[in-house]
Design a protein around this motif. Structure first.
Motif, PDB file in Angstrom:
ATOM      1  N   ALA A  96       5.826  10.308   0.587  1.00  0.00           N
ATOM      2  CA  ALA A  96       4.878   9.208   0.448  1.00  0.00           C
ATOM      3  C   ALA A  96       5.332   8.098   1.383  1.00  0.00           C
ATOM      4  CB  ALA A  96       4.819   8.715  -0.986  1.00  0.00           C
ATOM      5  N   ILE A 144       5.151   3.835   2.055  1.00  0.00           N
ATOM      6  CA  ILE A 144       4.789   2.482   1.635  1.00  0.00           C
ATOM      7  C   ILE A 144       4.585   1.638   2.879  1.00  0.00           C
ATOM      8  CG2 ILE A 144       5.734   0.342   0.689  1.00  0.00           C
ATOM      9  CD1 ILE A 144       6.792   1.824  -1.609  1.00  0.00           C
ATOM     10  N   GLU A 145       3.464   0.911   2.919  1.00  0.00           N
ATOM     11  CA  GLU A 145       3.176   0.000   4.022  1.00  0.00           C
ATOM     12  C   GLU A 145       3.182  -1.426   3.494  1.00  0.00           C
ATOM     13  OE1 GLU A 145      -0.367  -0.936   7.283  1.00  0.00           O
ATOM     14  OE2 GLU A 145      -0.321   0.974   6.210  1.00  0.00           O
ATOM     15  N   ILE A 194       0.852  -1.186   0.000  1.00  0.00           N
ATOM     16  CA  ILE A 194       0.000   0.000   0.000  1.00  0.00           C
ATOM     17  C   ILE A 194       0.888   1.235   0.000  1.00  0.00           C
ATOM     18  CG2 ILE A 194      -1.749   1.325   1.250  1.00  0.00           C
ATOM     19  CD1 ILE A 194      -2.689  -1.320   2.467  1.00  0.00           C
ATOM     20  N   ILE A 195       0.603   2.203  -0.868  1.00  0.00           N
ATOM     21  CA  ILE A 195       1.301   3.473  -0.853  1.00  0.00           C
ATOM     22  C   ILE A 195       0.292   4.578  -0.590  1.00  0.00           C
ATOM     23  CG2 ILE A 195       1.133   3.758  -3.370  1.00  0.00           C
ATOM     24  CD1 ILE A 195       3.899   5.171  -3.186  1.00  0.00           C
ATOM     25  N   SER A 196       0.646   5.512   0.241  1.00  0.00           N
ATOM     26  CA  SER A 196      -0.252   6.620   0.567  1.00  0.00           C
ATOM     27  C   SER A 196       0.564   7.907   0.718  1.00  0.00           C
ATOM     28  CB  SER A 196      -1.017   6.313   1.868  1.00  0.00           C
ATOM     29  OG  SER A 196      -0.114   6.098   2.938  1.00  0.00           O
ATOM     30  N   PRO A 197      -0.042   9.049   0.416  1.00  0.00           N
ATOM     31  CA  PRO A 197      -1.390   9.179  -0.162  1.00  0.00           C
ATOM     32  C   PRO A 197      -1.406   8.729  -1.618  1.00  0.00           C
ATOM     33  CG  PRO A 197      -0.321  11.315  -0.105  1.00  0.00           C
ATOM     34  CD  PRO A 197       0.610  10.369   0.603  1.00  0.00           C
ATOM     35  N   ASN A 198      -2.538   8.274  -2.071  1.00  0.00           N
ATOM     36  CA  ASN A 198      -2.709   7.824  -3.455  1.00  0.00           C
ATOM     37  C   ASN A 198      -4.172   8.012  -3.844  1.00  0.00           C
ATOM     38  OD1 ASN A 198      -2.218   6.733  -5.942  1.00  0.00           O
ATOM     39  ND2 ASN A 198      -2.016   4.615  -5.245  1.00  0.00           N
ATOM     40  N   GLN A 211       6.531   0.522   7.675  1.00  0.00           N
ATOM     41  CA  GLN A 211       6.159   1.756   6.979  1.00  0.00           C
ATOM     42  C   GLN A 211       7.442   2.428   6.493  1.00  0.00           C
ATOM     43  OE1 GLN A 211       3.662   3.974   9.722  1.00  0.00           O
ATOM     44  NE2 GLN A 211       1.833   2.972   8.909  1.00  0.00           N
ATOM     45  N   LEU A 244       0.786   4.419  -8.687  1.00  0.00           N
ATOM     46  CA  LEU A 244       0.678   5.690  -7.954  1.00  0.00           C
ATOM     47  C   LEU A 244       0.199   6.758  -8.915  1.00  0.00           C
ATOM     48  CD1 LEU A 244       1.210   7.629  -5.549  1.00  0.00           C
ATOM     49  CD2 LEU A 244       3.580   7.816  -6.363  1.00  0.00           C
ATOM     50  N   MET A 299      -1.708  11.303  -5.106  1.00  0.00           N
ATOM     51  CA  MET A 299      -0.784  12.192  -4.422  1.00  0.00           C
ATOM     52  C   MET A 299      -0.764  13.532  -5.154  1.00  0.00           C
ATOM     53  SD  MET A 299       3.212  11.355  -3.656  1.00  0.00           S
ATOM     54  CE  MET A 299       4.230  12.451  -2.663  1.00  0.00           C
TER      55      MET A 299
END
Length: 615
Positions: free
Chosen positions: A545, A547-548, A532-536, A582, A612, A538
């Protein structure tokens, strides 16, 4: 929902015995032409789904036939059926047509497990009435809902309509895209259409396209449609990719007569996103029949390329050959390979690829299977089902030509892979139809062949090295299309169950010592869950950013970010601890503009991508 379903399917498969077989399905009518097939998972029981044109009913109408089998091709257990369906009544327009002829029918399984979406086309009253229909079957084969559609362009009368394919949206599951063509009665030329509907059959939009604007000379037939993962910056929406053949009646537009075409339209309203692309050589027949989006980095560094199959006579031997074209996301050809059926002699065959399938093998590499048929002189009969297996660069592999059939005619139309349900529950399923006097139920029957990934099945097979030839295709971009938005309307339409059918098992075996069936993909190490990458999305210019990801133990990974052309914007190495991690990515100095990017996470036993979006 899909992950839960697959877990259930694995448990169900543990109590079953896998089989490799050939089955026929049909009745005593001569017309049983399969037009579509795929594996099925609705109801929690894996199996196979076949659909095609049926025979005449008591009132002279033509029906369509559907088989939903278990994993062994049998009918009679839970969530299996073998039925014939008849369109029975239409109102406004037209009223109670006589002699309704269903001329094409295609299907897709809903991702949420609620059954199957079916789209078809019909002609009645000697061609005076025609249209498109949709019906939703539940996992038991019961009709949930149906609807009809017709096109209305002022001043144009049509003589024919054909539905060519249906697919479900990935971005918005439950929404469906249907493509096909209408034939202009005055000129005899075909126009492409694309419709978008919801699961209940409500029309969201419908549009028609003339790819070059040469309405009196050029003609277009689509064969397949897929929704891309690419977010087009022009519309801020995913693209729908349509492939087919473009016949060019003048020197303007296209390469030859005909050419394979690629049409890109937006998912919001169906507007063309760029001029159509044509692929082929002058004075040859070059046709695209199937498209599959691919993350193969050998095709597109950003993981959003396309694997396309079809057929062509561009090679100097002048026979028709299977055609495998790989395109990056920009439409540039990465490879262009031809495959000529190997008969073991100097005989000339006509070879047609109707479908393409991508698989990740046990080594983590991509491989492809082109499925269709060889015409005139097959190794097993006059017409044989034919499959060509290739590596991740589109090159044929040793003993990679599989053919199935008997002394008469056997056509292959679709291919699908099995997803590891139960012991040995892997392999390929080839869907087609057969005219086999030794086993026939009544002329033409639906044919289902299940084989190992190396092509081995229970009987009536031939495995040999394929003959690979170079292609010479060029790419030409045509003038902008004529675009007719919102030209469809919908109306009530009924599809009812008519009668059950029969099936016959030609041969089967629970195992074969020559079979090779590595898993669809390496079993993912426990803990390697979705990245999971956030925010997305972006915001452009944002600096950070995250990455989880999760792992079972300590590990080293590399994180890289690429644009759609393969340019690298970020690269970093991280040490993972057991459990959830993270990882902060400092993107402040990367100058990443608005658009779509591929984030790659790689390491020992890990190779994962996530898209992304920067806006």
């Amino acid at each position: 929902m899909k992950q839960i379903l697959l877990s259930v399917l694995v448990l169900v498969g543990l109590n079953s015995h896998a089989q490799y077989f050939q089955h026929l399905y049909g009745d005593n009518e001569r017309l049983q032409h399969l037009t579509d097939g795929h594996n099925a998972y609705s109801g929690g029981t894996p199996g196979h789904f076949l659909i095609g044109l049926g025979g005449r009913t008591f009132n002279g109408d033509f029906t369509f036939n559907v088989q939903r089998t278990d994993m062994n091709g049998n009918i009679g257990g839970p969530f299996t059926f073998n039925n014939q369906y008849a369109p029975t009544y239409i109102v406004n327009p037209p009223a109670s047509p006589a002699n309704m002829h269903v001329n094409k029918v295609h299907s897709v399984e809903f991702n949420n497990g609620s059954g199957f979406a079916i789209a078809g086309s019909y002609i009645s009253n000697g061609g005076a009435n025609m249209g498109i229909f949709y019906t939703h079957l539940d996992p038991n084969g019961n009709v949930v809902t149906s609807n009809g559609y017709m096109q209305n362009i002022f001043g144009v009368t049509y003589s024919y309509v054909s539905v060519q394919e249906i697919t479900e949206s990935v971005q918005n599951p439950g929404e469906l895209y249907i493509t096909g063509y209408f034939r202009n009665a005055a000129t005899g030329n075909n126009r492409v259409f694309v419709m978008k509907i919801n699961q209940g059959g409500a029309l969201l939009w419908g549009a028609t396209y003339d790819l070059t604007g040469n309405t009196t000379t050029d003609s277009d037939i689509p064969y397949d449609i897929v929704e891309s993962n690419y977010i087009n910056p022009g519309c801020g929406c995913p693209e729908v990719i349509v492939v087919g053949e473009h016949s060019n009646g003048t020197a303007a537009g296209g390469v030859g007569i005909p050419d394979g075409f690629v049409l890109r339209v937006g998912t919001f309203f169906g507007a063309p996103l760029q001029p159509a692309d044509f692929y082929g050589t002058p004075n040859t027949r070059d046709v695209f029949t199937s498209v599959e989006k691919t993350a193969n980095p050998n095709i597109d560094a950003g993981g959003i390329g396309f694997a396309i199959s079809g057929y062509t006579d561009m090679n100097s031997n002048r026979s028709i050959d299977m055609w495998f074209v790989a395109l990056d996301n920009a439409g540039a050809m990465v490879w262009d390979h031809l495959f000529d059926y190997n008969t073991g002699s100097a005989r000339i065959n006509e070879d047609f690829s109707m479908d393409i399938m991508e698989r990740i093998n046990a080594s983590g590499n991509y491989e492809y299977y082109l499925a269709g048929y060889t015409l005139d002189v097959g190794n097993l009969g006059a017409v044989d089902e034919m499959v060509i297996k290739t590596d991740d660069l589109g090159n044929g592999v040793g003993l990679g030509q599989f053919s199935y059939g008997d002394i008469r005619n056997d056509w292959g139309m679709r291919i699908d892979k099995l997803n590891g349900q139960g012991p040995d529950g892997d392999g390929i399923a080839v869907f087609g139809y057969s005219e086999d006097p030794n086993y026939s139920l009544g002329g033409y029957d639906h044919l289902l062949v299940k084989a190992y990934f190396n092509g081995v099945t229970a009987c009536h097979q031939d495995l040999i090295d394929p003959i690979q030839l170079p292609g010479y295709a060029a790419r030409v971009t045509a003038s902008p299309q004529e675009f007719y938005p919102q030209t469809f309307f919908d109306y009530p339409f009924l599809v009812n169950f008519y009668q059950p059918l029969q099936d016959i098992q030609i041969c089967h075996t629970t195992s074969d010592p020559n079979g090779s069936n590595a898993r669809i993909a390496p079993v993912e190490p426990k803990g390697n869950k979705q990245v999971i990458i956030s925010p997305n999305p972006m915001t452009e210019g944002a600096g950070l950013a995250v990455i989880e990801l999760e792992t079972e133990g300590t590990a080293e990974v590399e994180v890289s970010i690429y644009d759609l052309l393969g340019k690298q914007y970020y690269k970093g190495r991280f040490t993972l601890a057991k459990g959830n991690n993270q990882l902060p990515l400092d993107l402040g100095k990367t100058s990443m503009a608005a658009g779509m990017y591929t984030v790659k996470v790689s390491g020992v036993n890990r190779n994962q991508n996530v898209m992304l979006l920067i806006k």
